[in-house]
Design an enzyme around this catalytic site. Structure first.
Site, PDB file in Angstrom:
ATOM      1  N   ASP A   1      40.968  48.922  40.139  1.00  0.00           N
ATOM      2  CA  ASP A   1      40.985  47.452  40.192  1.00  0.00           C
ATOM      3  C   ASP A   1      42.092  46.878  39.312  1.00  0.00           C
ATOM      4  O   ASP A   1      42.629  47.546  38.426  1.00  0.00           O
ATOM      5  CB  ASP A   1      39.635  46.881  39.764  1.00  0.00           C
ATOM      6  CG  ASP A   1      39.278  47.206  38.323  1.00  0.00           C
ATOM      7  OD1 ASP A   1      39.471  48.363  37.907  1.00  0.00           O
ATOM      8  OD2 ASP A   1      38.812  46.299  37.594  1.00  0.00           O
TER       9      ASP A   1
ATOM     10  N   GLU B   1      36.866  48.280  36.393  1.00  0.00           N
ATOM     11  CA  GLU B   1      37.008  48.639  34.967  1.00  0.00           C
ATOM     12  C   GLU B   1      37.264  47.398  34.133  1.00  0.00           C
ATOM     13  O   GLU B   1      36.734  47.246  33.030  1.00  0.00           O
ATOM     14  CB  GLU B   1      38.156  49.647  34.807  1.00  0.00           C
ATOM     15  CG  GLU B   1      38.319  50.201  33.399  1.00  0.00           C
ATOM     16  CD  GLU B   1      39.278  49.406  32.503  1.00  0.00           C
ATOM     17  OE1 GLU B   1      39.353  49.727  31.298  1.00  0.00           O
ATOM     18  OE2 GLU B   1      39.948  48.469  32.995  1.00  0.00           O
TER      19      GLU B   1
END
Length: 368
Positions: free
Chosen positions: A78, A139
């Site tokens: 991400d 994350e």
């Protein structure tokens, strides 16, 4: 010395940063990487995560090797916002975005490096250690992908997260724990013009508390911050309620506990003084880790860097990463720099030479 195909490395990096994958929206990048890893010869498992975590999935991938030992390399899929519609520009050996988005080197530079290292090793028919990959979702803002990673797949005892900045050769061997505070101060409304003395202003309570609170840099290992404040309805109403979010971090668990206790007790004292009510929700975001320089995992990483003429060094960081979670789950994990700079800003950039060097490290480590 293993020769990295710089053009192929850069092109792959440019391809994957142009796949939109802001946190919680990693399905497209996860599908693309799962397919690419399968083509590279990995056994790929798509590991589900709860729906509120992502529309995608964590990736576990395994490539058996003939050399002794196995290792996990991990990167997150991400990006922070604004991370959609990234248009990369390469100038003078530096890759940056057009300036209206982040670049996404955090953390797709790590993904690109590992995958190019594997391509090079396979092209040269080199023997290598068994390689396990853990590519995580979400994350940024909570390490949710690693927290929800199905560890039953993992067989290695050691991991390397590629998710830091600084010179190539940087080995993050300690990182702080973080505690989050969510504070609701409830005062009493009153008409600010007619009877202000009948009210209890929640902002006055908060201001009193924060004035008496030790914040920012506490010491070389500890920080604290108030980051979110929400409240108020109108100028003619004594503010009845205020919501605050803050955090404390420390490399030392005792110092962290002490700082959190200080923040909570200061809030409570101010509420008592003014006759307000207060609710404090305190949650641990992640725990600290500290790995000794003489740890065999750290030593082997240093040797791999030295074998390609890069000077390695260990250092602490003030930020959390998936390494915090993996250490907590029993994997000895360090975080290495990929050379990413000015991350989480629209000025983010990465040097091509740094990407080549971290790829050389991965190949060297796997083939030693």
């Amino acid at each position: 010395m293993t020769q990295v195909n710089q053009e192929r490395l850069v092109n792959h990096f440019l391809d994957i940063i142009q796949i939109d994958s802001e946190s919680k929206n990693e399905k497209a990048i996860a599908e693309a990487l799962a397919e690419q890893l399968g083509e590279l010869g990995f056994t790929v498992s798509k590991l589900p995560v709860p729906e509120h975590v992502s529309n995608g999935f964590n990736i576990y991938a395994r490539l058996d090797g003939s050399l002794e030992g196995s290792i996990i390399f991990s990167s997150h899929m991400d990006t922070v916002t604004p991370g959609n519609g990234i248009e990369p520009i390469i100038e003078d050996g530096v890759i940056r975005s057009k300036g209206n988005t982040i670049l996404g080197g955090d953390d797709k530079s790590g993904i690109a490096a590992v995958m190019e290292a594997v391509r090079v090793i396979k092209e040269n028919n080199q023997e290598h250690k068994t390689l396990e990959l853990a590519f995580t979702v979400y994350e940024e803002g909570g390490l949710h992908g690693s927290k929800n990673f199905d560890m039953s797949y993992i067989q290695s005892n050691h991991a390397i997260v590629l998710d830091s900045g600084g010179p190539i050769g940087t080995i993050i061997t300690s990182a702080p724990g973080q505690q989050n505070l969510k504070v609701t101060i409830t005062g009493r409304p009153a008409h600010a013009g007619l009877a202000p003395e009948e009210g209890i202003n929640a902002l006055t309570v908060a201001a009193d508390a924060i004035t008496n609170m030790t914040l920012s840099r506490i010491d070389e290992e500890t920080t604290a911050n108030i980051g979110v404040v929400r409240g108020g309805q109108a100028t003619n109403i004594v503010m009845p309620e205020l919501y605050i979010e803050g955090e404390a971090r420390s490399l030392d668990d005792e110092k962290l506990a002490k700082q959190v206790e200080h923040m909570e007790s200061t809030f409570k004292a101010a509420a008592d003084k003014h006759g307000a009510e207060i609710e404090i929700i305190s949650t641990r975001a992640y725990n600290a880790y500290k790995i000794a320089d003489e740890n065999p995992h750290v030593v082997s990483i240093k040797e791999a860097f030295e074998s390609i003429n890069i000077d390695p060094f260990t250092k602490p960081t003030g930020g959390g990463s998936d390494a915090n979670v993996f250490n907590e789950k029993g994997l000895t994990t360090v975080n290495l720099s990929t050379g990413m700079s000015k991350v989480h800003t629209t000025e983010e950039f990465i040097k091509v030479s740094d990407m080549v060097d971290i790829t050389r490290f991965v190949a060297a480590y796997l083939t030693r």
